[in-house]
Design an enzyme around this catalytic site. Structure first.
Site, PDB file in Angstrom:
ATOM      1  N   HIS A 140       0.844  -1.198   0.000  1.00 54.29           N
ATOM      2  CA  HIS A 140       0.000   0.000   0.000  1.00 54.29           C
ATOM      3  C   HIS A 140       0.877   1.244   0.000  1.00 54.29           C
ATOM      4  O   HIS A 140       1.842   1.338   0.747  1.00 54.29           O
ATOM      5  CB  HIS A 140      -0.885   0.005   1.258  1.00 54.29           C
ATOM      6  N   ASP A 186     -14.309   4.009   8.136  1.00 54.41           N
ATOM      7  CA  ASP A 186     -13.306   4.831   7.442  1.00 54.41           C
ATOM      8  C   ASP A 186     -13.938   5.590   6.285  1.00 54.41           C
ATOM      9  O   ASP A 186     -13.571   6.729   6.005  1.00 54.41           O
ATOM     10  CB  ASP A 186     -12.142   3.976   6.940  1.00 54.41           C
ATOM     11  N   ARG A 228     -13.192  14.048   6.692  1.00 50.82           N
ATOM     12  CA  ARG A 228     -11.842  14.643   6.820  1.00 50.82           C
ATOM     13  C   ARG A 228     -11.481  15.441   5.589  1.00 50.82           C
ATOM     14  O   ARG A 228     -10.867  16.507   5.669  1.00 50.82           O
ATOM     15  CB  ARG A 228     -10.804  13.527   7.050  1.00 50.82           C
ATOM     16  N   SER A 264      -6.671   5.020   9.370  1.00 46.81           N
ATOM     17  CA  SER A 264      -7.432   4.882   8.119  1.00 46.81           C
ATOM     18  C   SER A 264      -6.775   3.820   7.232  1.00 46.81           C
ATOM     19  O   SER A 264      -7.439   2.891   6.739  1.00 46.81           O
ATOM     20  CB  SER A 264      -7.469   6.247   7.417  1.00 46.81           C
ATOM     21  N   LYS A 297      -8.032  -0.508   6.855  1.00 46.03           N
ATOM     22  CA  LYS A 297      -8.402  -1.113   5.565  1.00 46.03           C
ATOM     23  C   LYS A 297      -7.482  -2.285   5.241  1.00 46.03           C
ATOM     24  O   LYS A 297      -7.920  -3.307   4.709  1.00 46.03           O
ATOM     25  CB  LYS A 297      -8.339  -0.051   4.464  1.00 46.03           C
TER      26      LYS A 297
END
Ligand code: URA
Length: 441
Positions: free
Chosen positions: A82, A161, A168, A183, A187
C-alpha cells in the site's frame, strides 16, 4: 455514552478509552451521530493527537466496523502493498505482477485517486472492459487460478473509514498522523492479507511533506501491525518529484507496461524492485534483499511479469492486447510538446501542484461525482538534478482542449524551479522501518 462527552474529553487533551472509541466508530459506521459531531471530534483529534494505544484502539475498532476478508482459501502467504499516495506512482502495476510471477499470491484491494494523488483502480479502468468490482468469491478464485487480482474494496470493508475519510476531506483534518495511520491500517487489516509492505511517501507530493513526519507515520503503522500480529515493513520513499515519468491514468498504465517490457528503467522500476523485494521476504520467498531482487529481475527479464499482468487483465474482462500495443489505450484529443526554453539544472518540484495540474486536466476528480478522462495527463521526462537546455522537452501534454493544455503548461512551469548551479539528485528511499527498528539510507 454521549458523543458530546467524548468530544469534550478529546478537546481537553484526554485519552479516549476503548468504550469511547467504540462509540465513535460505531456512530461513524452506522451514521447514528450527526456529521458535525463526528467532524468536531476529528478536529479535536487533529489538534490534540492520540497516544499510540489510542491510535491502535481506533484502528482495530475501524477494522471491525465491517467485514474482514477471509483469504485462507488461497494457499501461501498473501502479502499486500500500500502506498500513502503520490503522483506518477504506478508501482502497484509493476510490483504486483512481478511478485505474482515469483510465485507469491497477490490478492490486492486498491483505491481510487484522492485529491492530487492517483489511484490504481482509476488507472486499471482506462483499459477497455477492465472490471475492478469483483465479488469476493470470484476474487479469491482468480488468485487461486492465476496468482493475482487487483480490485476495489467492497462497501462492507471498514465502513467507518468511508464516513470519516469523506468528512476529513472537507474539514481540513486529513493531515493527522493518528487519523492517517488508522485509516490506512484498518483497511489493510480488514482486507485479510497475512503481511503488509507500506510505501510511505515523503516530500512535496506526499501526504507528509517532512522526512521526520513520514518516519513517524511509518513507525506508527508498523507498531499497529505488531499489535495486530501482522508483519509490516514500511519503506519511506521519495515523492519530491513524480515517481514515474507519466502522470495520468492511461499514461501510467503505459508507463508500467513499458517497465515490464524492459523498455523503461529508472525510479519507477527501482522503487518497484525495492518494494517487491520486501514483499518476497515477508512471504518467505527470499531470505535476503539480494536474493529477492534477483528473483524479481529474472521475472522481469523473462517477460513473466508482463505475462502475469496480461493474465490479470484478461481474467478481469479487460483487453490484454494493451500489453503488446499501448496504442490501444485511450488517446487524447490533442498532444502538445513544451520545451524548457532556457538552460539550467532542475532544482525542485512542487509535486502536489503537478498532481493538481493533472487533476485539472481531467485525470482526477474535483468532486466525488466527476467522471475521469483516462486519456489525459502529461509525460515529464525531466528529473531533479538533470541539466537541461532550451530545446529540451519539459513535458508532453495529453489534453482535451487547447485551453486545458494552456493552463496545464502554466501550472507545470510554475511547479518546477531551476538553478544555475548543479543540484544533487534526491535518494529514491530514505528509511526501512520494521518492528525490530529502522535502517536509514
Ligand atoms: N490514504 C488513506 O487511505 N487514508 C488516509 O488517511 C490517507 C491516505
Amino acid at each position: 455514552m454521549h458523543m458530546i462527552d467524548i468530544i469534550t474529553k478529546k478537546k481537553l487533551g484526554g485519552e479516549l478509552n476503548e468504550q469511547e472509541i467504540e462509540a465513535f466508530v460505531d456512530a461513524a459506521a452506522h451514521n447514528t451521530a450527526p456529521d458535525y459531531q463526528l467532524a468536531a471530534l476529528l478536529m479535536a483529534i487533529r489538534l490534540n493527537g492520540m497516544t499510540p494505544e489510542e491510535t491502535t484502539r481506533l484502528t482495530l475498532a475501524m477494522t471491525h466496523s465491517g467485514d474482514v476478508a477471509d483469504l485462507s482459501a488461497i494457499p501461501g502467504v498473501k502479502v499486500d502493498k500500500h502506498s500513502t499516495g503520490g503522483v506518477g506512482d504506478t508501482a502497484t502495476l509493476v510490483v504486483a505482477p512481478l511478485v505474482a510471477a515469483c510465485g507469491v499470491p497477490v490478492a490486492k484491494m486498491s483505491g481510487r485517486g484522492l485529491g492530487h494523488t492517483g489511484g490504481t483502480l482509476d488507472k486499471l479502468e482506462s483499459i477497455s472492459g477492465m472490471r475492478v468490482d469483483l465479488e469476493e468469491e470470484r476474487f479469491i478464485r482468480q488468485v487461486q487460478e492465476i496468482g493475482i487480482a487487483v480490485i476495489g474494496q467492497t462497501g462492507s470493508l471498514a465502513p467507518a473509514d468511508k464516513t470519516l475519510y469523506a468528512l476529513r476531506d472537507v474539514t481540513s483534518t486529513v493531515d493527522s498522523l493518528p487519523l492517517i495511520a488508522s485509516s490506512i491500517m484498518s483497511k489493510k487489516l480488514a482486507s485479510g492479507a497475512d503481511a503488509i509492505v507500506l510505501d510511505v511517501k515523503t516530500g512535496s507530493g506526499a501526504i507528509m511533506h517532512t522526512l521526520e513526519g513520514s518516519i513517524e507515520l511509518a513507525q506508527a503503522m508498523v507498531r499497529i501491525g505488531a499489535l495486530a500480529h501482522k508483519p509490516v515493513t514500511a519503506v519511506v520513499t521519495g515523492m519530491e518529484q513524480p515517481l514515474g515519468t507519466h502522470v495520468g491514468n492511461a499514461l501510467e498504465v503505459k508507463d508500467a507496461i513499458d517497465v515490464l517490457r524492459g523498455r523503461t528503467k529508472g525510479a519507477l522500476l527501482e522503487v518497484s524492485l525495492l518494494l517487491g523485494s520486501h514483499m518476497l521476504m515477508l512471504a518467505n520467498r527470499a531470505a535476503t534483499q539480494e536474493e529477492a531482487r534477483a528473483l524479481l529481475t529474472e521475472a522481469l527479464e523473462s517477460g513473466r511479469g508482463l505475462e502475469k499482468l496480461r493474465q490479470m487483465i484478461a481474467a478481469q474482462g479487460g483487453d490484454p492486447r494493451v500489453c503488446d500495443d499501448v496504442g490501444l489505450l485511450p488517446q487524447p484529443a490533442l498532444r502538445r510538446t513544451v520545451r524548457v526554453g532556457h538552460g539550467g539544472y532542475v532544482a525542485e518540484m512542487d509535486t502536489t501542484a503537478l498532481g493538481l495540474a493533472a487533476q485539472a486536466m481531467g485525470a482526477g476528480r474535483m468532486k466525488k461525482t466527476d467522471v475521469i478522462d483516462p486519456s489525459v495527463g502529461f509525460v515529464l521526462p525531466v528529473r531533479i538534478g538533470d541539466r537541461v537546455g532550451p530545446e529540451d522537452t519539459l513535458c508532453e501534454l495529453y489534453a482535451r482542449s487547447e485551453a486545458d493544455a494552456e493552463s496545464a503548461e502554466q501550472a507545470i512551469r510554475a511547479a518546477i524551479r531551476f538553478s544555475d548551479t548543479p543540484v544533487e539528485r534526491p535518494p529514491l528511499w530514505y528509511a526501512v522501518v520494521t518492528k525490530d527498528g529502522m535502517i536509514r539510507n
